[in-house]
Design an enzyme around this catalytic site. Sequence first.
Site, PDB file in Angstrom:
ATOM      1  N   LYS A 283       0.422  -1.154  -0.050  1.00 25.41           N
ATOM      2  CA  LYS A 283      -0.376  -0.050   0.367  1.00 25.41           C
ATOM      3  C   LYS A 283       0.421   1.002   0.154  1.00 25.41           C
ATOM      4  O   LYS A 283       1.921   1.072   0.533  1.00 25.41           O
ATOM      5  CB  LYS A 283      -0.848  -0.461   1.125  1.00 25.41           C
ATOM      6  CG  LYS A 283      -1.800  -1.376   0.810  1.00 25.41           C
ATOM      7  CD  LYS A 283      -3.560  -0.509   1.475  1.00 25.41           C
ATOM      8  CE  LYS A 283      -4.588  -1.842   1.291  1.00 25.41           C
ATOM      9  NZ  LYS A 283      -5.449  -2.439   2.543  1.00 25.41           N
TER      10      LYS A 283
ATOM     11  N   ARG B  36      -4.071  -9.621   4.677  1.00 18.73           N
ATOM     12  CA  ARG B  36      -4.658 -10.283   2.752  1.00 18.73           C
ATOM     13  C   ARG B  36      -2.701  -9.981   1.761  1.00 18.73           C
ATOM     14  O   ARG B  36      -1.932  -8.332   1.696  1.00 18.73           O
ATOM     15  CB  ARG B  36      -5.040  -9.495   2.567  1.00 18.73           C
ATOM     16  CG  ARG B  36      -6.012  -9.148   1.216  1.00 18.73           C
ATOM     17  CD  ARG B  36      -7.017  -8.224   1.073  1.00 18.73           C
ATOM     18  NE  ARG B  36      -7.460  -7.516  -0.674  1.00 18.73           N
ATOM     19  CZ  ARG B  36      -7.419  -6.961  -1.397  1.00 18.73           C
ATOM     20  NH1 ARG B  36      -5.808  -6.650  -1.335  1.00 18.73           N
ATOM     21  NH2 ARG B  36      -7.253  -6.901  -2.797  1.00 18.73           N
TER      22      ARG B  36
HETATM   23  N1  PMM Z   1      -7.499  -3.708   0.365  1.00 19.55           N
HETATM   24  C1  PMM Z   1      -7.532  -3.784  -0.892  1.00 19.55           C
HETATM   25  C2  PMM Z   1      -8.833  -4.348  -1.643  1.00 19.55           C
HETATM   26  N2  PMM Z   1      -9.102  -5.397  -1.081  1.00 19.55           N
HETATM   27  N3  PMM Z   1     -10.236  -6.223   1.067  1.00 19.55           N
HETATM   28  C3  PMM Z   1      -9.687  -6.166   2.433  1.00 19.55           C
HETATM   29  N4  PMM Z   1     -10.468  -7.014   3.823  1.00 19.55           N
HETATM   30  N5  PMM Z   1      -8.477  -5.581   3.089  1.00 19.55           N
HETATM   31  C4  PMM Z   1      -8.235  -4.998   2.532  1.00 19.55           C
HETATM   32  O1  PMM Z   1      -7.062  -3.922   3.058  1.00 19.55           O
HETATM   33  C5  PMM Z   1      -7.754  -3.863   1.654  1.00 19.55           C
HETATM   34  C6  PMM Z   1      -9.378  -4.932   0.316  1.00 19.55           C
HETATM   35  C7  PMM Z   1      -7.022  -2.672  -1.488  1.00 19.55           C
HETATM   36  O2  PMM Z   1      -5.934  -3.000  -2.008  1.00 19.55           O
HETATM   37  P1  PMM Z   1      -5.229  -3.710  -3.604  1.00 19.55           P
HETATM   38  O3  PMM Z   1      -6.307  -3.081  -4.512  1.00 19.55           O
HETATM   39  O4  PMM Z   1      -4.004  -3.058  -3.433  1.00 19.55           O
HETATM   40  O5  PMM Z   1      -5.480  -5.356  -3.677  1.00 19.55           O
END
Ligand code: PMM
Length: 278
Positions: A218, A258
């Site tokens: 991030k 995640r």
């Molecule tokens: N972050 C992203 C997408 N989905 N879901 C959960 N539960 N927690 C998160 O921190 C989260 C998520 C954004 O991440 P990406 O687009 O870099 O994969």
Amino acid sequence: MTAEPFALPLLMGVVNVTPDSFSDGGRWATPEAAVVHGRDLLAEGADLLDIGGESTRPGATRPLVEEELGRVVPVIRELAADGVVVSIDTMRAEVAAAALAAGATIVNDVSGGLADPRILEVVADSDATYVCMHWRAHSAQMNAHATYDGPGGVVGAVRAELLERVDALHAAGVPDERIVLDPGLGFAKRAEHNWALLAGLAELQSLGFRLLVGASRKSFLGTLLADPDGTPRPVDEREHATTALTVLVAAQRVWGLRVHDVRAGRDALRTLARWQEG
Ligand code: PMM
């Protein structure tokens, strides 16, 4: 590190079936490529896969429901048929329902039910686990909502706002055992808010729910690792910092992490497990 051994978190491997996700947009944008990528992540040690068809990158425009369904449902159907534990990353009730019908068993809603409250009924009518993330506004507007001036700061606000969502989940008929909370790093949060939340995980932990944390790649890590001239570290060069956080957050006894790079995450957790054995 702690003296008592504790259960290590589950590793949730990210499969973004999107043209524009923040960290890996466009790399697995067809269902076929996404299924192959999902299988690779499992081979690398993912415990479950989080399949998403909408980018939540700051400023992203939302896909049509039909587009989102077309991206995720074939991928879920194929992976779930292999016995894979699948989470659907969606804010939409209709997508959640289709994903559960296709074999997903976890609904990961980054809006905690705020974007489409009908999603809570879909979850209530199933046996699914619900990941309830802290969220304030859609990506296009979220930076304007990154204000946490109350006495408890960002940790107090996130705690209180998550509890409001838990009340809504209870009202819809979703029991505590099916709820996982997530502080929502990067969503309506500036870098200092993310660091405060990581330092304050114990306060969220004290709510008594399982926790999921998504820190992987991030932008607050890009800021941390910026060049002397202030240029943020590019997204694909944040893996070592992500892995450091994997160990640190795992040691806080969360339920799940995640991550995009499952191999790095699994190496980190294996190291931590061996450390615990002494
Ligand atoms: N972050 C992203 C997408 N989905 N879901 C959960 N539960 N927690 C998160 O921190 C989260 C998520 C954004 O991440 P990406 O687009 O870099 O994969």
